[in-house]
Design an enzyme around this catalytic site. Structure first.
Site, PDB file in Angstrom:
ATOM      1  N   SER A 104     -24.526  35.394-105.195  1.00  0.00           N
ATOM      2  CA  SER A 104     -25.406  35.677-106.027  1.00  0.00           C
ATOM      3  C   SER A 104     -24.955  36.732-107.439  1.00  0.00           C
ATOM      4  O   SER A 104     -25.803  35.928-107.927  1.00  0.00           O
ATOM      5  CB  SER A 104     -26.365  36.000-105.466  1.00  0.00           C
ATOM      6  OG  SER A 104     -26.895  37.315-104.927  1.00  0.00           O
ATOM      7  N   ASN A 105     -24.437  37.270-107.750  1.00  0.00           N
ATOM      8  CA  ASN A 105     -24.071  37.943-108.553  1.00  0.00           C
ATOM      9  C   ASN A 105     -23.612  36.982-109.718  1.00  0.00           C
ATOM     10  O   ASN A 105     -23.940  37.770-110.501  1.00  0.00           O
ATOM     11  CB  ASN A 105     -23.523  39.554-108.343  1.00  0.00           C
ATOM     12  CG  ASN A 105     -24.467  40.987-107.491  1.00  0.00           C
ATOM     13  OD1 ASN A 105     -25.137  41.199-108.267  1.00  0.00           O
ATOM     14  ND2 ASN A 105     -24.393  41.106-106.133  1.00  0.00           N
ATOM     15  N   MET A 111     -14.248  41.309-101.569  1.00  0.00           N
ATOM     16  CA  MET A 111     -14.346  42.063 -99.995  1.00  0.00           C
ATOM     17  C   MET A 111     -12.990  43.286 -99.875  1.00  0.00           C
ATOM     18  O   MET A 111     -12.379  43.177 -99.018  1.00  0.00           O
ATOM     19  CB  MET A 111     -14.798  41.953 -99.571  1.00  0.00           C
ATOM     20  CG  MET A 111     -15.698  40.730 -99.056  1.00  0.00           C
ATOM     21  SD  MET A 111     -16.965  42.031 -99.483  1.00  0.00           S
ATOM     22  CE  MET A 111     -17.007  43.300 -97.596  1.00  0.00           C
ATOM     23  N   LEU A 166      -8.226  46.369-104.616  1.00  0.00           N
ATOM     24  CA  LEU A 166      -7.414  46.050-106.056  1.00  0.00           C
ATOM     25  C   LEU A 166      -6.065  46.880-105.905  1.00  0.00           C
ATOM     26  O   LEU A 166      -6.573  48.544-105.513  1.00  0.00           O
ATOM     27  CB  LEU A 166      -7.399  45.966-107.111  1.00  0.00           C
ATOM     28  CG  LEU A 166      -8.850  45.284-107.400  1.00  0.00           C
ATOM     29  CD1 LEU A 166      -9.524  45.668-108.506  1.00  0.00           C
ATOM     30  CD2 LEU A 166      -8.892  43.596-107.465  1.00  0.00           C
ATOM     31  N   ASN A 209     -17.770  46.695-111.439  1.00  0.00           N
ATOM     32  CA  ASN A 209     -18.068  46.519-109.696  1.00  0.00           C
ATOM     33  C   ASN A 209     -19.533  46.535-108.978  1.00  0.00           C
ATOM     34  O   ASN A 209     -19.939  47.451-110.410  1.00  0.00           O
ATOM     35  CB  ASN A 209     -17.159  47.167-108.605  1.00  0.00           C
ATOM     36  CG  ASN A 209     -17.929  47.306-107.198  1.00  0.00           C
ATOM     37  OD1 ASN A 209     -18.037  45.895-106.637  1.00  0.00           O
ATOM     38  ND2 ASN A 209     -18.122  48.202-106.590  1.00  0.00           N
ATOM     39  N   HIS A 250     -21.961  47.698-106.756  1.00  0.00           N
ATOM     40  CA  HIS A 250     -23.058  48.174-105.563  1.00  0.00           C
ATOM     41  C   HIS A 250     -23.703  48.550-104.949  1.00  0.00           C
ATOM     42  O   HIS A 250     -24.892  48.927-106.285  1.00  0.00           O
ATOM     43  CB  HIS A 250     -21.460  49.698-105.446  1.00  0.00           C
ATOM     44  CG  HIS A 250     -21.475  50.308-104.132  1.00  0.00           C
ATOM     45  ND1 HIS A 250     -20.632  50.030-102.916  1.00  0.00           N
ATOM     46  CD2 HIS A 250     -22.601  51.077-103.121  1.00  0.00           C
ATOM     47  CE1 HIS A 250     -21.153  50.888-102.420  1.00  0.00           C
ATOM     48  NE2 HIS A 250     -21.774  51.518-102.518  1.00  0.00           N
ATOM     49  N   ASP A 302     -14.904  52.716-104.647  1.00  0.00           N
ATOM     50  CA  ASP A 302     -16.595  52.843-105.114  1.00  0.00           C
ATOM     51  C   ASP A 302     -16.686  54.475-106.030  1.00  0.00           C
ATOM     52  O   ASP A 302     -17.768  55.294-106.060  1.00  0.00           O
ATOM     53  CB  ASP A 302     -17.795  52.305-104.467  1.00  0.00           C
ATOM     54  CG  ASP A 302     -17.494  51.143-103.867  1.00  0.00           C
ATOM     55  OD1 ASP A 302     -17.221  50.629-104.048  1.00  0.00           O
ATOM     56  OD2 ASP A 302     -17.884  51.218-102.735  1.00  0.00           O
ATOM     57  N   GLU A 322     -29.743  43.812-108.543  1.00  0.00           N
ATOM     58  CA  GLU A 322     -28.362  43.754-108.465  1.00  0.00           C
ATOM     59  C   GLU A 322     -28.282  43.087-109.277  1.00  0.00           C
ATOM     60  O   GLU A 322     -27.823  43.878-110.663  1.00  0.00           O
ATOM     61  CB  GLU A 322     -27.437  43.709-107.330  1.00  0.00           C
ATOM     62  CG  GLU A 322     -27.236  44.714-107.183  1.00  0.00           C
ATOM     63  CD  GLU A 322     -26.641  44.769-105.192  1.00  0.00           C
ATOM     64  OE1 GLU A 322     -25.477  43.769-105.497  1.00  0.00           O
ATOM     65  OE2 GLU A 322     -27.079  44.444-103.701  1.00  0.00           O
TER      66      GLU A 322
END
Ligand code: GRF
Length: 206
Positions: free
Chosen positions: A17-18, A93, A96, A110, A112, A148, A177
């Protein structure tokens, strides 16, 4: 204004969705950049369907059933080939590798679903509910080697209601978001995000 058309690669693992928010933001003319490829570590995910529908190239680098190091190498090679200006992690998910982060230093962002540094990692919405906080939110941040932990670009707050469940809170946060991600990419394409150590400063005029 000193805006730059960015070659954006979006990394996904699921719903997307993002990713859709970025596609919509571009189609609506809010962003001038292009999502040129969507890369997933899983096949048959909704994010890939969304990309296909928008005419965006899809790549799958499977993570399942192979050593972590091999996946990391394949991912780095695949993304390097695409020569991105900006890599957006949108529900990706996988962690890296340090080599990936070094190769694309300050080019990875990213989204979050919490006000970092509170509630990093998985199930951030549940973490917020369990902690009993009254306000949570979402964060767009640069990705560094931590979980994060990278410099925050922008955050949006969301009040928690007494009646909230993980589902209702997640649904409200998701809308924030989507807005936050598009706003953050716009700031980057307008060259307004300046990194100063662990902080980002937002320039008014580039
Ligand atoms: C979002 O909540 C995002 O913040 C988190 O994973 C979820 C991905 O959702 N990192 P979607 O795949 O973009 O719909």
């Amino acid at each position: 204004m000193n805006s730059k058309i960015l070659n954006i690669i979006v990394l996904v693992s699921g719903r997307g969705s993002n990713l859709q928010a970025l596609i919509d933001g571009i189609q609506a003319g809010h962003l001038i950049s292009k999502v040129t490829a969507v890369l997933s570590n899983k096949d048959s995910v909704q994010a890939l369907e969304r990309a296909q529908k928008a005419g965006i190239a899809c790549l799958v680098v499977p993570s399942k059933g192979k050593p972590k190091e091999l996946f990391q190498e394949e991912l780095l090679a695949a993304v390097s080939n695409l020569e991105p200006d900006l890599i957006v992690l949108a529900g990706f998910m996988k962690i890296l590798s340090p080599a990936f982060i070094k190769r694309f230093e300050n080019q990875i962002i990213n989204i979050h679903p919490a006000l970092l540094p509170a509630f990093p990692g998985l199930n951030a919405q549940k973490q917020a509910l369990d902690a009993g906080v009254k306000t949570t939110g979402c964060t767009v941040h640069f990705v560094d080697e931590g979980c994060d932990t990278g410099p925050v670009i922008l955050q949006k707050t969301e009040d928690i209601l007494d009646s909230d469940t993980e589902e209702t809170l997640s649904a409200r946060l998701l809308k924030k978001e989507h807005t936050a991600l598009v706003e953050a990419v716009k700031l980057i394409e307008e060259n307004k995000v300046v990194l100063q150590g662990r902080q980002t400063l937002l320039r008014n005029e580039p």
